[in-house]
Design an enzyme around this catalytic site. Structure first.
Site, PDB file in Angstrom:
ATOM      1  N   ASP A 211       0.830  -1.201   0.000  1.00  0.00           N
ATOM      2  CA  ASP A 211       0.000   0.000   0.000  1.00  0.00           C
ATOM      3  C   ASP A 211       0.873   1.262   0.000  1.00  0.00           C
ATOM      4  O   ASP A 211       1.874   1.326   0.726  1.00  0.00           O
ATOM      5  CB  ASP A 211      -0.860  -0.033   1.275  1.00  0.00           C
ATOM      6  CG  ASP A 211      -1.907   1.063   1.321  1.00  0.00           C
ATOM      7  OD1 ASP A 211      -2.772   1.093   0.439  1.00  0.00           O
ATOM      8  OD2 ASP A 211      -1.852   1.901   2.253  1.00  0.00           O
ATOM      9  N   GLU A 272       1.525  -0.629  -4.982  1.00  0.00           N
ATOM     10  CA  GLU A 272       0.532   0.395  -5.292  1.00  0.00           C
ATOM     11  C   GLU A 272       1.320   1.699  -5.300  1.00  0.00           C
ATOM     12  O   GLU A 272       1.509   2.329  -4.269  1.00  0.00           O
ATOM     13  CB  GLU A 272      -0.573   0.453  -4.233  1.00  0.00           C
ATOM     14  CG  GLU A 272      -1.680   1.393  -4.670  1.00  0.00           C
ATOM     15  CD  GLU A 272      -2.201   2.339  -3.601  1.00  0.00           C
ATOM     16  OE1 GLU A 272      -3.253   2.945  -3.834  1.00  0.00           O
ATOM     17  OE2 GLU A 272      -1.562   2.502  -2.547  1.00  0.00           O
TER      18      GLU A 272
HETATM   19  C1  GLC Z   1      -4.294   3.079  -0.662  1.00  0.00           C
HETATM   20  C2  GLC Z   1      -5.540   2.244  -0.514  1.00  0.00           C
HETATM   21  C3  GLC Z   1      -6.663   3.126  -0.094  1.00  0.00           C
HETATM   22  C4  GLC Z   1      -6.315   3.761   1.238  1.00  0.00           C
HETATM   23  C5  GLC Z   1      -4.967   4.469   1.165  1.00  0.00           C
HETATM   24  C6  GLC Z   1      -4.440   4.799   2.523  1.00  0.00           C
HETATM   25  O1  GLC Z   1      -4.396   4.013  -1.653  1.00  0.00           O
HETATM   26  O2  GLC Z   1      -5.791   1.562  -1.707  1.00  0.00           O
HETATM   27  O3  GLC Z   1      -7.878   2.435  -0.010  1.00  0.00           O
HETATM   28  O4  GLC Z   1      -7.298   4.679   1.586  1.00  0.00           O
HETATM   29  O5  GLC Z   1      -3.992   3.673   0.565  1.00  0.00           O
HETATM   30  O6  GLC Z   1      -3.969   3.652   3.174  1.00  0.00           O
END
Ligand code: GLC
Length: 518
Positions: A211, A272
Site C-alpha cells: 500500500d 501500489e
Molecule cells: C491506498 C488504498 C486506499 C487507502 C490508502 C491509505 O491508496 O488503496 O484504499 O485509503 O492507501 O492507506
C-alpha cells in the site's frame, strides 16, 4: 499446494514465474461474502466462495486488509499487523483460508500497509502518552510554524496533513488523522515491517500488495509544496511532490525484496505506486525491487484507441493491466455507464485479458457491476469529505436471489445494494450464456490456452487496436464506425455477437473479438 506443477507449465510454457502472466482477483474483504450475519464480509465467507473463484479461472487472490483496525479507513488503518480483526474472523481462519485456497490452486496475496499505522496502534499510543518515548521517533512529529502546521502539505483525503497534539507539536498524516505516517528513517520501523512480512510469509501467503509504496520517504527538511488545494495538485500531476515517489523509497523496496527472496517458492510483491510517469513507475519493478506495480496509467486512460495504445506501448514489463479497484469508480460507469458503459466494459475485458502480462480483476467486475449511486447519508468513506467518496465501488457482491442483500449476508449489508442488481447476481448471470460472468469465464479459459509474454501489433483501421499474444488474435473497435479486420483463423470469442465476411471480422463500435491465429 502444487507449485511448479503441470498447471504452471501449461500457463507459462516459457518457464517464467507464475505472476508474470497471472490473473489476480481482488477481494475487498468487507464486501465479498459474510458468513456470520453481521453485514460485513469476512474470511470464512471467502472460504465458502473459493469454488466460485476457482471456477472463474483466476490464479490468485489479493485480499484487502483484514487486520485489527478501528476502521477509520476501512482497514487501511492497522492497529496490529499480526492478527485478524474479530469483524473478519481469527488468525486460525486466515490460516485455514490460505490452506484451502492453495488446495484450489489459488495463490494468496495480502495487503501490507507500511506508510502509516492506525492512531490506535500501541506505538502511536505510546508516542502520544510521552513526548520523550522512543515510539515518538517512529512517527513524524514536528513543531509548528507560529500557530500553524510545520508546512503546507495537505492530506489526500481533506485538509492539512498535520494534526496538533496536546503538548503542542504536530504529527504528519498523508491520509486521515487516524493514520499517522511512520518515519522510515528510523531503523526500528524497517525492522518491524520486515518482521511483519516474515510473519505472513511463515503463515503461507504467496506475497503482498504494498500500500502507498510511493509514500514512505519524505524530502529532507519537509519543504513546502508551494501550492495547496487538492484541485491544484491535480493540475500538477507530473510534479514530483516532496512526500510521494521520492528516490529513497527504492531502498526500502530492496529490503522487502530481500525478505521475499529468502523464502522458498515464487513469492511476490506488487506496488501500489503513484508515479507521475510510466518511466518513474518502472523503477519500482527493477530486478532487485518489487515484482510488479499496478498500471494506473492504463486504468486512467480514456476509451480511445490512441490513448490506450500509447499506454500499452509505453508500459514496461513486467506488465500489469488494471481496470478497477476499491479506490476508483467502476469502469462500466467510467466508460459512460448504461448500455454504452457495459458494452465498452465487455470489450475492455477482452482487451485487458488478451494483453500479455498479468491482469487484476476487481470483485464484481466479472458481473459488470456499475458504480452504485449511494445517497449521502449512507456513505462511509473518509474521502467523501473531499466530495469524492469511494463507497459506490465497495457495495457488497450480489450472489443470489431477487432482492438485497442477494445472499451476501443473512443480516443487513453494511452498504445497501441497489435492488436493480437482481439481474447481476452470480446466480442470474450463471444461467445466462450471454452474461458478463460467462464472458469472463470463457475468456479466462481461452487465455490460459494461449500463453504469451510478448505482444505483436497487427494492421487495423483507425480507431481500432489489433494485436496478437502468441496464437491468440485480438481486435477491439473503439471508434464510432463499424470496422472490418482481417483475421485468419477461427473466431474464439466476441464481446457481442458479430458477423464475418470471408476472412474479415465485422466489428461494430465498442466490441472486441478473439480468434485463433493460423
Ligand atoms: C491506498 C488504498 C486506499 C487507502 C490508502 C491509505 O491508496 O488503496 O484504499 O485509503 O492507501 O492507506
Amino acid at each position: 499446494m502444487t507449485r511448479g506443477t503441470e498447471r504452471d507449465a501449461e500457463r507459462d510454457p516459457t518457464g517464467e514465474s507464475w505472476w508474470r502472466s497471472a490473473v489476480i482477483y481482488q477481494v475487498y474483504v468487507r464486501s465479498f461474502a459474510d458468513s456470520d450475519g453481521d453485514g460485513v464480509g469476512d474470511l470464512p465467507g471467502i472460504r465458502e466462495r473459493l469454488p466460485y473463484l476457482a471456477e472463474l479461472g483466476v490464479d490468485a487472490l489479493w485480499l484487502t486488509p483484514f487486520y485489527p483496525s478501528p476502521m477509520a479507513d476501512f482497514g487501511y488503518d492497522v492497529a496490529d499487523h499480526r492478527d485478524v480483526d474479530p469483524l473478519f474472523g481469527t488468525l486460525e481462519d486466515a490460516r485455514a483460508l490460505i490452506k484451502e485456497a492453495h488446495a484450489h490452486d489459488l495463490r494468496i496475496i495480502v495487503d501490507a500497509v507500511p506508510n502509516h499505522t492506525s492512531d490506535r496502534h500501541p506505538w502511536f499510543q505510546a508516542a502520544l502518552a510521552d513526548p520523550a518515548a522512543p515510539e515518538r521517533a517512529r512517527y513524524i512529529f514536528r513543531e509548528g510554524r507560529g500557530d500553524g502546521p510545520p508546512n503546507d502539505w495537505e492530506s489526500v483525503f481533506d485538509g492539512p496533513a498535520w494534526t496538533r497534539v496536546p503538548d503542542g507539536s504536530w504529527y504528519l498524516h498523508l491520509f486521515d488523522p487516524a493514520q499517522p505516517d511512520l518515519d522510515w528513517e528510523n531503523p526500528e520501523v524497517r525492522e518491524e515491517f520486515e518482521d511483519v512480512l516474515r510473519f505472513w510469509l511463515d503463515l503461507g501467503v504467496d506475497g503482498f500488495r504494498v500500500d502507498v509504496a510511493h509514500g514512505m520517504v519524505k524530502a529532507p527538511g519537509l519543504p513546502d509544496v508551494g501550492f495547496t488545494a487538492q484541485s491544484e495538485k491535480r493540475r500538477h500531476e507530473d510534479a514530483v511532490l516532496p512526500y510521494f515517489d521520492q528516490d529513497g523509497v527504492h531502498e526500502i523496496h530492496r529490503g522487502f525484496r530481500r525478505v521475499l527472496d529468502s523464502y522458498e517458492g515464487d513469492r511476490v510483491a506488487v506496488a501500489e505506486a503513484q508515479a507521475p510517469t510510466l518511466e518513474r513507475l518502472a523503477a519500482y519493478t527493477r530486478p532487485d525491487e518489487l515484482h510488479q506495480a499496478f498500471n494506473f496509467h492504463y486504468l486512467k486512460a480514456p476509451w480511445s484507441a490512441a490513448a490506450l495504445r500509447d499506454v500499452v506501448e509505453n508500459s514496461t514489463t513486467p506488465a500489469t493491466w488494471v481496470l478497477s479497484n476499491h479506490d476508483v469508480r467502476r469502469h462500466v460507469t467510467r466508460y459512460g455507464g448504461g448500455e454504452t458503459g457495459l458494452r465498452r466494459a465487455r470489450a475492455a475485458a477482452l482487451l485487458t485479458l488478451a494483453l500479455p502480462g498479468s491482469a487484476y480483476v476487481y470483485q464484481g467486475e466479472e458481473l459488470g457491476l456499475p458504480e452504485a449511486d449511494l445517497p449521502e447519508e449512507v456513505q462511509r468513506d473518509p474521502r467523501r469529505k473531499r466530495g469524492d467518496g469511494r463507497d459506490g465501488c465497495r457495495v457488497p457482491m450480489p450472489w443470489e436471489g431477487t432482492e438485497p442483500p442477494f445472499g451476501f449476508t443473512s443480516g443487513r449489508s453494511w452498504l445497501p445494494q441497489p435492488p436493480g442488481w437482481r439481474d447481476l447476481t452470480v446466480e442470474a448471470e450463471s444461467a445466462d450464456p450471454g452474461s458478463v460472468l460467462n464472458l469472463y469465464r470463457q475468456a479466462l479459459r481461452i487465455r490460459r490456452a494461449h500463453p504469451a509474454l510478448d505482444l505483436e501489433w497487427l494492421q487495423g483501421p483507425p480507431g481500432t487496436l489489433v494485436f496478437a499474444r502468441g496464437t491468440l488474435g485480438c481486435a477491439v473497435n473503439l471508434g464510432d464506425r463499424t470496422a472490418r479486420i482481417a483475421a485468419y483463423g477461427p473466431l474464439l470469442l466476441s464481446s457481442e455477437p458479430i458477423d464475418r465476411e470471408g476472412d474479415c471480422l465485422v466489428l461494430p463500435p465498442d466490441t472486441a473479438a478473439w480468434w485463433h491465429r493460423h
